[in-house]
Design a protein around this motif. Structure first.
Motif, mmCIF file in Angstrom:
data_model
loop_
_atom_site.group_PDB
_atom_site.id
_atom_site.type_symbol
_atom_site.label_atom_id
_atom_site.label_comp_id
_atom_site.label_asym_id
_atom_site.label_seq_id
_atom_site.Cartn_x
_atom_site.Cartn_y
_atom_site.Cartn_z
ATOM 1 N N PHE A 1 13.887 -18.044 44.709
ATOM 2 C CA PHE A 1 13.178 -16.976 44.010
ATOM 3 C C PHE A 1 11.940 -17.548 43.308
ATOM 4 N N VAL A 2 12.126 -18.656 42.624
ATOM 5 C CA VAL A 2 11.002 -19.299 41.941
ATOM 6 C C VAL A 2 9.929 -19.701 42.957
ATOM 7 N N HIS A 3 10.393 -20.231 44.083
ATOM 8 C CA HIS A 3 9.453 -20.653 45.130
ATOM 9 C C HIS A 3 8.700 -19.456 45.702
ATOM 10 N N PHE A 4 9.396 -18.330 45.890
ATOM 11 C CA PHE A 4 8.755 -17.124 46.412
ATOM 12 C C PHE A 4 7.654 -16.640 45.474
ATOM 13 N N ILE A 5 7.943 -16.677 44.168
ATOM 14 C CA ILE A 5 6.937 -16.242 43.192
ATOM 15 C C ILE A 5 5.733 -17.177 43.236
ATOM 16 N N GLY A 6 5.984 -18.484 43.411
ATOM 17 C CA GLY A 6 4.873 -19.431 43.499
ATOM 18 C C GLY A 6 4.038 -19.251 44.749
ATOM 19 N N LEU A 7 4.678 -18.891 45.873
ATOM 20 C CA LEU A 7 3.936 -18.667 47.110
ATOM 21 C C LEU A 7 3.025 -17.453 47.024
ATOM 22 N N ASP A 8 3.488 -16.446 46.266
ATOM 23 C CA ASP A 8 2.735 -15.191 46.165
ATOM 24 C C ASP A 8 1.827 -15.225 44.943
ATOM 25 N N HIS A 9 1.026 -16.273 44.829
ATOM 26 C CA HIS A 9 0.228 -16.459 43.607
ATOM 27 C C HIS A 9 -0.910 -15.464 43.490
ATOM 28 N N LEU A 10 -1.270 -14.795 44.604
ATOM 29 C CA LEU A 10 -2.367 -13.841 44.526
ATOM 30 C C LEU A 10 -1.982 -12.580 43.761
ATOM 31 N N HIS A 11 -0.669 -12.272 43.720
ATOM 32 C CA HIS A 11 -0.226 -11.023 43.100
ATOM 33 C C HIS A 11 0.609 -11.250 41.850
ATOM 34 N N HIS A 12 1.293 -12.387 41.748
ATOM 35 C CA HIS A 12 2.123 -12.658 40.586
ATOM 36 C C HIS A 12 1.328 -13.410 39.524
ATOM 37 N N GLN A 13 1.384 -12.924 38.297
ATOM 38 C CA GLN A 13 0.753 -13.605 37.168
ATOM 39 C C GLN A 13 1.738 -14.534 36.458
ATOM 40 N N LEU A 14 2.943 -14.655 37.018
ATOM 41 C CA LEU A 14 4.001 -15.448 36.396
ATOM 42 C C LEU A 14 4.040 -16.832 37.032
ATOM 43 N N HIS A 15 3.951 -17.854 36.200
ATOM 44 C CA HIS A 15 4.061 -19.238 36.652
ATOM 45 C C HIS A 15 5.325 -19.836 36.030
ATOM 46 N N ILE A 16 6.150 -20.428 36.873
ATOM 47 C CA ILE A 16 7.479 -20.851 36.434
ATOM 48 C C ILE A 16 7.623 -22.361 36.554
ATOM 49 N N LYS A 17 8.165 -22.966 35.496
ATOM 50 C CA LYS A 17 8.605 -24.357 35.524
ATOM 51 C C LYS A 17 10.136 -24.352 35.403
ATOM 52 N N PHE A 18 10.785 -24.993 36.330
ATOM 53 C CA PHE A 18 12.245 -24.902 36.409
ATOM 54 C C PHE A 18 12.841 -26.300 36.509
ATOM 55 N N ALA A 19 13.863 -26.561 35.681
ATOM 56 C CA ALA A 19 14.534 -27.859 35.697
ATOM 57 C C ALA A 19 16.035 -27.655 35.526
ATOM 58 N N VAL A 20 16.826 -28.501 36.183
ATOM 59 C CA VAL A 20 18.285 -28.433 36.128
ATOM 60 C C VAL A 20 18.824 -29.780 35.677
ATOM 61 N N GLN A 21 19.770 -29.742 34.740
ATOM 62 C CA GLN A 21 20.454 -30.959 34.282
ATOM 63 C C GLN A 21 21.953 -30.769 34.461
ATOM 64 N N GLY A 22 22.622 -31.763 35.052
ATOM 65 C CA GLY A 22 24.065 -31.672 35.267
ATOM 66 C C GLY A 22 24.395 -31.516 36.741
ATOM 67 N N LEU A 23 25.681 -31.677 37.063
ATOM 68 C CA LEU A 23 26.156 -31.608 38.434
ATOM 69 C C LEU A 23 26.683 -30.211 38.745
ATOM 70 N N ASP A 24 26.337 -29.702 39.928
ATOM 71 C CA ASP A 24 26.780 -28.364 40.323
ATOM 72 C C ASP A 24 27.876 -28.386 41.376
ATOM 73 N N ASP A 25 28.463 -29.539 41.665
ATOM 74 C CA ASP A 25 29.498 -29.633 42.699
ATOM 75 C C ASP A 25 30.793 -28.980 42.248
ATOM 76 N N ASP A 26 31.440 -28.251 43.173
ATOM 77 C CA ASP A 26 32.762 -27.654 42.973
ATOM 78 C C ASP A 26 32.839 -26.745 41.752
ATOM 79 N N LYS A 27 31.744 -26.084 41.440
ATOM 80 C CA LYS A 27 31.732 -25.129 40.333
ATOM 81 C C LYS A 27 31.300 -23.766 40.853
ATOM 82 N N TYR A 28 31.848 -22.717 40.203
ATOM 83 C CA TYR A 28 31.569 -21.343 40.628
ATOM 84 C C TYR A 28 31.080 -20.528 39.439
#
Length: 363
Positions: free
Chosen positions: A237-264
């Protein structure tokens, strides 16, 4: 037909089923009494008079006692924990109705087959015999009633559990289809306009948006989704918004900390939240910083929105919290605050996580 209407129909059908089941069981019981106490002992032909006297009139008083016990004493006293009143009324009615049965039999019942009743027997002797007969029949009737109630209780619990899952699925379906129509149409329009311009990012934007809709369709129908897939959809979703920079005025910085394995995690919980900020219109470029911290049993998300908040944005956040709280209770924690200095807006969200082993045990 809506899912809620279907649940209402299921509830009505379940009530009809149990009602019919009770009446069939009682009908079988009285047919058994007719065969054992009237037809089998009879020496002569089975006439209407024989059935009327030996079955109907002979059992009308004891039937009154049974159904007084079944339809009044149990629901209005025993099930309401009025135990003292229940036993007093039951014992009194037992002794009183036996006496009534004797007087009723002498006045109206004419038993002739196989042996005519001896009307010269003393009242006490007949009374004692009737007490024993009532008691034996009462035990048999109570055992039958117990198994009927037990079977109905077990079936009701299974039906309630099934309906609980159906209600949860209905709520999930509502969340799945809760994509904002304005955002969807605007995105499709922007993709259409981008396709008219020979840009290298246009095919990638179309494929990414298709993946997002596919994830919403399939994963949105489940109670929990793998955290790795939810984060991947969020990053898409973040990548899609970045690709459509001609129409979206929203710029997103996204970071993840921690492991996501075997979690729901609750499906679409992150995607739906980001959609709220994409929906917000702003004439100027706005920076949205997002940090996700993954712990053993919780996910913490912090968003810093570089613009002042609108009333619509606050309303959408309240609706988001209400929707997911219906499914996951107080485990959903959302806090929003405005920074008066630089006109920025902060959102802090806590979502429950389940490990794979715990999820397998709960299903």
């Amino acid at each position: 037909m809506s899912n809620f209407v279907q649940l209402e129909i299921n509830e009505r059908n379940r009530w009809v089923y149990f009602t019919n089941y009770r009446w069939v069981a009682h009908l079988v019981y009285w047919i058994w009494v007719l065969i054992v106490s009237t037809i089998m002992p009879a020496k002569g032909p089975i006439t209407p008079s024989l059935v009327f006297n030996h079955f109907f009139l002979s059992n009308i008083v004891i039937a009154t006692f049974f159904y007084l016990y079944c339809l009044y004493f149990i629901p209005y006293f025993f099930k309401r924990n009025k135990n003292m009143q229940f036993w007093i009324l039951l014992i009194l009615s037992y002794f009183v109705i036996v006496a009534i049965d004797i007087f009723f039999g002498r006045a109206f019942v004419h038993l002739t087959d196989p042996v005519e009743i001896d009307r010269h027997l003393s009242f006490s002797r007949i009374y004692f015999s009737k007490l024993v007969s009532y008691l034996l029949n009462f035990f048999f009737f109570s055992i039958m009633l117990f198994f009927m109630e037990k079977n109905e209780e077990d079936s009701t619990l299974l039906e309630l559990e099934k309906e609980k899952k159906e209600i949860e699925q209905v709520k999930l379906d509502l969340l799945k289809t809760n994509i904002n129509p304005d955002f969807l149409m605007r995105s499709l329009h922007q993709l259409k306009e981008s396709a008219k311009i020979p840009e290298e990012t246009t095919p990638e934007a179309i494929l990414t948006f298709s993946d997002l809709l596919r994830y919403r369709l399939y994963r949105g129908r489940q109670l929990y989704s793998p955290l790795k897939e939810e984060l991947f959809a969020f990053q898409s979703f973040v990548h899609f918004i970045g690709l459509d920079h001609l129409h979206h005025q929203l710029h997103i910085k996204f970071a993840v900390q921690g492991l996501d394995d075997d979690k729901y995690i609750a499906p679409l919980s992150l995607v739906n939240l980001l959609e709220i900020f994409c929906k917000a219109t702003n004439p100027n470029e706005v920076l949205l910083e997002i940090i996700v911290l993954i712990e053993s049993d919780e996910l913490h998300l912090e968003m810093q929105y570089g613009s002042d908040v609108t009333a619509q944005l606050l309303t959408d956040l309240e609706e988001y919290q209400s929707n997911y709280s219906q499914l996951y209770g107080d485990a959903i924690k959302l806090h929003a605050e405005r920074a008066e200095k630089d006109h920025t807006f902060f959102v802090r969200l806590t979502l429950p996580l389940l490990e794979k082993q715990v999820l397998a045990q709960s299903v």
